[in-house]
Write a protein that holds these residues in place. Structure first.
Motif, mmCIF file in Angstrom:
data_model
loop_
_atom_site.group_PDB
_atom_site.id
_atom_site.type_symbol
_atom_site.label_atom_id
_atom_site.label_comp_id
_atom_site.label_asym_id
_atom_site.label_seq_id
_atom_site.Cartn_x
_atom_site.Cartn_y
_atom_site.Cartn_z
ATOM 1 N N ARG A 1 25.532 -9.443 -6.423
ATOM 2 C CA ARG A 1 25.794 -10.869 -6.566
ATOM 3 C C ARG A 1 25.649 -11.562 -5.221
ATOM 4 N NH1 ARG A 1 30.666 -11.707 -10.701
ATOM 5 N NH2 ARG A 1 29.815 -13.788 -10.626
ATOM 6 N N GLN A 2 25.298 -12.819 -5.280
ATOM 7 C CA GLN A 2 25.238 -13.629 -4.073
ATOM 8 C C GLN A 2 26.664 -13.916 -3.622
ATOM 9 O OE1 GLN A 2 21.793 -13.209 -3.350
ATOM 10 N NE2 GLN A 2 22.436 -14.969 -2.221
ATOM 11 N N PRO A 3 26.937 -13.766 -2.350
ATOM 12 C CA PRO A 3 28.269 -14.139 -1.882
ATOM 13 C C PRO A 3 28.443 -15.641 -2.018
ATOM 14 C CG PRO A 3 26.822 -13.596 -0.039
ATOM 15 C CD PRO A 3 26.067 -13.294 -1.298
ATOM 16 N N GLU A 4 29.646 -16.061 -2.372
ATOM 17 C CA GLU A 4 29.926 -17.490 -2.554
ATOM 18 C C GLU A 4 30.412 -18.109 -1.257
ATOM 19 O OE1 GLU A 4 32.152 -18.713 -6.042
ATOM 20 O OE2 GLU A 4 31.805 -16.722 -6.894
ATOM 21 N N GLY A 5 30.106 -19.391 -1.093
ATOM 22 C CA GLY A 5 30.631 -20.150 0.025
ATOM 23 C C GLY A 5 29.936 -19.900 1.349
ATOM 24 N N VAL A 6 28.725 -19.355 1.313
ATOM 25 C CA VAL A 6 27.987 -19.094 2.543
ATOM 26 C C VAL A 6 27.383 -20.401 3.034
ATOM 27 C CG1 VAL A 6 26.047 -17.867 3.581
ATOM 28 C CG2 VAL A 6 27.469 -16.728 1.867
ATOM 29 N N VAL A 7 27.648 -20.728 4.287
ATOM 30 C CA VAL A 7 27.069 -21.930 4.887
ATOM 31 C C VAL A 7 25.790 -21.517 5.602
ATOM 32 C CG1 VAL A 7 27.426 -23.824 6.506
ATOM 33 C CG2 VAL A 7 29.353 -22.974 5.138
ATOM 34 N N ARG A 8 24.686 -22.079 5.146
ATOM 35 C CA ARG A 8 23.377 -21.807 5.729
ATOM 36 C C ARG A 8 22.768 -23.133 6.163
ATOM 37 N NH1 ARG A 8 23.645 -19.077 0.823
ATOM 38 N NH2 ARG A 8 23.329 -16.837 0.885
ATOM 39 N N SER A 9 21.805 -23.075 7.049
ATOM 40 C CA SER A 9 21.047 -24.278 7.369
ATOM 41 C C SER A 9 20.201 -24.622 6.149
ATOM 42 C CB SER A 9 20.148 -24.032 8.588
ATOM 43 O OG SER A 9 19.076 -23.183 8.234
ATOM 44 N N PRO A 10 19.728 -25.855 6.037
ATOM 45 C CA PRO A 10 18.853 -26.191 4.915
ATOM 46 C C PRO A 10 17.625 -25.279 4.853
ATOM 47 C CG PRO A 10 19.611 -28.189 5.967
ATOM 48 C CD PRO A 10 20.065 -27.044 6.836
ATOM 49 N N GLU A 11 17.046 -24.966 5.996
ATOM 50 C CA GLU A 11 15.875 -24.087 6.021
ATOM 51 C C GLU A 11 16.223 -22.695 5.511
ATOM 52 O OE1 GLU A 11 16.865 -26.070 8.540
ATOM 53 O OE2 GLU A 11 15.219 -27.510 8.574
ATOM 54 N N GLU A 12 17.374 -22.172 5.924
ATOM 55 C CA GLU A 12 17.808 -20.852 5.455
ATOM 56 C C GLU A 12 18.079 -20.871 3.945
ATOM 57 O OE1 GLU A 12 20.149 -19.097 9.365
ATOM 58 O OE2 GLU A 12 21.174 -20.541 8.074
ATOM 59 N N SER A 13 18.698 -21.937 3.470
ATOM 60 C CA SER A 13 18.979 -22.058 2.035
ATOM 61 C C SER A 13 17.686 -22.079 1.224
ATOM 62 C CB SER A 13 19.782 -23.329 1.752
ATOM 63 O OG SER A 13 21.056 -23.258 2.334
ATOM 64 N N LEU A 14 16.721 -22.867 1.681
ATOM 65 C CA LEU A 14 15.447 -22.949 0.965
ATOM 66 C C LEU A 14 14.705 -21.619 0.981
ATOM 67 C CD1 LEU A 14 14.399 -26.475 2.223
ATOM 68 C CD2 LEU A 14 14.940 -25.858 -0.154
ATOM 69 N N ALA A 15 14.689 -20.958 2.134
ATOM 70 C CA ALA A 15 13.993 -19.665 2.233
ATOM 71 C C ALA A 15 14.652 -18.613 1.342
ATOM 72 C CB ALA A 15 13.957 -19.194 3.690
ATOM 73 N N GLU A 16 15.978 -18.542 1.364
ATOM 74 C CA GLU A 16 16.683 -17.551 0.545
ATOM 75 C C GLU A 16 16.524 -17.865 -0.936
ATOM 76 O OE1 GLU A 16 19.161 -14.195 -0.416
ATOM 77 O OE2 GLU A 16 17.704 -14.701 1.122
ATOM 78 N N ALA A 17 16.635 -19.122 -1.314
ATOM 79 C CA ALA A 17 16.473 -19.496 -2.715
ATOM 80 C C ALA A 17 15.053 -19.173 -3.192
ATOM 81 C CB ALA A 17 16.781 -20.975 -2.914
ATOM 82 N N GLN A 18 14.049 -19.456 -2.358
ATOM 83 C CA GLN A 18 12.670 -19.159 -2.759
ATOM 84 C C GLN A 18 12.454 -17.655 -2.896
ATOM 85 O OE1 GLN A 18 10.152 -21.768 -3.381
ATOM 86 N NE2 GLN A 18 9.650 -19.950 -4.595
ATOM 87 N N ARG A 19 13.035 -16.878 -1.985
ATOM 88 C CA ARG A 19 12.930 -15.419 -2.072
ATOM 89 C C ARG A 19 13.496 -14.923 -3.404
ATOM 90 N NH1 ARG A 19 15.781 -10.951 -1.665
ATOM 91 N NH2 ARG A 19 17.761 -11.979 -1.265
ATOM 92 N N LEU A 20 14.632 -15.464 -3.791
ATOM 93 C CA LEU A 20 15.262 -15.058 -5.050
ATOM 94 C C LEU A 20 14.457 -15.541 -6.250
ATOM 95 C CD1 LEU A 20 18.905 -15.741 -3.897
ATOM 96 C CD2 LEU A 20 17.968 -13.500 -4.521
ATOM 97 N N LEU A 21 13.949 -16.762 -6.193
ATOM 98 C CA LEU A 21 13.098 -17.255 -7.277
ATOM 99 C C LEU A 21 11.865 -16.374 -7.424
ATOM 100 C CD1 LEU A 21 13.338 -21.077 -6.553
ATOM 101 C CD2 LEU A 21 14.166 -19.932 -8.631
ATOM 102 N N ASP A 22 11.225 -16.063 -6.298
ATOM 103 C CA ASP A 22 10.033 -15.214 -6.322
ATOM 104 C C ASP A 22 10.344 -13.818 -6.851
ATOM 105 O OD1 ASP A 22 8.591 -17.335 -5.259
ATOM 106 O OD2 ASP A 22 8.545 -16.510 -3.220
ATOM 107 N N GLY A 23 11.582 -13.368 -6.665
ATOM 108 C CA GLY A 23 12.008 -12.059 -7.148
ATOM 109 C C GLY A 23 12.480 -12.067 -8.594
#
Length: 164
Positions: A42-64
């Protein structure tokens, strides 16, 4: 204190604050599996990321093939974003949930969330922050909502930042 009267059921999983949290393992689309089954981390909840980090991680998960998990990353960004950008992140999270519903076969839920998410990101179309392809996401969401209404159940992976 009576646990039934307080709303605390002893048979429910709870976090450190006493909130109900289901700890059952989940599959790649976020569906609970039987206890003891192998699941996807599971994704850990409440992680503060930069917008760039959030977009990169979300895209990685979408691609997966894990749009539910991408939604959790985008939801964290929504909850920590400055007020003028909250609707953008909320909309992106809703698009990921729409993709999740489509992958699970819930076409009605998918159409609803894709349209709702598109409505939230629409105001950012003319000046999209962080290189987000708002225009492309709007086309993707609206086109696939229309296709899903017709009974088709497949939604391709969205590109948060376009094809580049």
């Amino acid at each position: 204190m009576d646990t039934a009267a307080s709303g605390n059921r002893p048979d429910r999983d709870r976090d450190e604050q006493g909130r109900a949290r289901n700890t059952r393992p989940r599959d790649g689309l976020g569906r609970p599996l039987p206890r003891g089954a192998s699941g996807v981390a599971r994704q850990p909840e409440g992680v503060v990321r930069s917008p760039e980090e959030s977009l990169a991680e979300a895209q990685r998960l979408l691609d997966g093939g894990m749009p539910f998990h991408a939604h959790e990353v985008l939801e964290d960004a929504w909850k920590t974003a400055p007020e003028p950008q909250r609707a953008l992140w909320k909309g992106l999270a809703q698009l990921a949930v729409g993709a999740t519903h489509a992958a699970r076969g819930n076409l009605t839920g998918a159409v609803t969330l894709l349209r709702r998410g598109a409505g939230h990101i629409e105001p950012y179309r003319d000046e999209p922050p962080y290189g987000i392809d708002v225009a492309g996401l709007l086309r993707w969401a609206r086109d696939h909502a229309t296709v899903l209404e017709g009974g088709a159940g497949q939604v391709p992976t969205p590109r948060l930042r376009g094809t580049g």
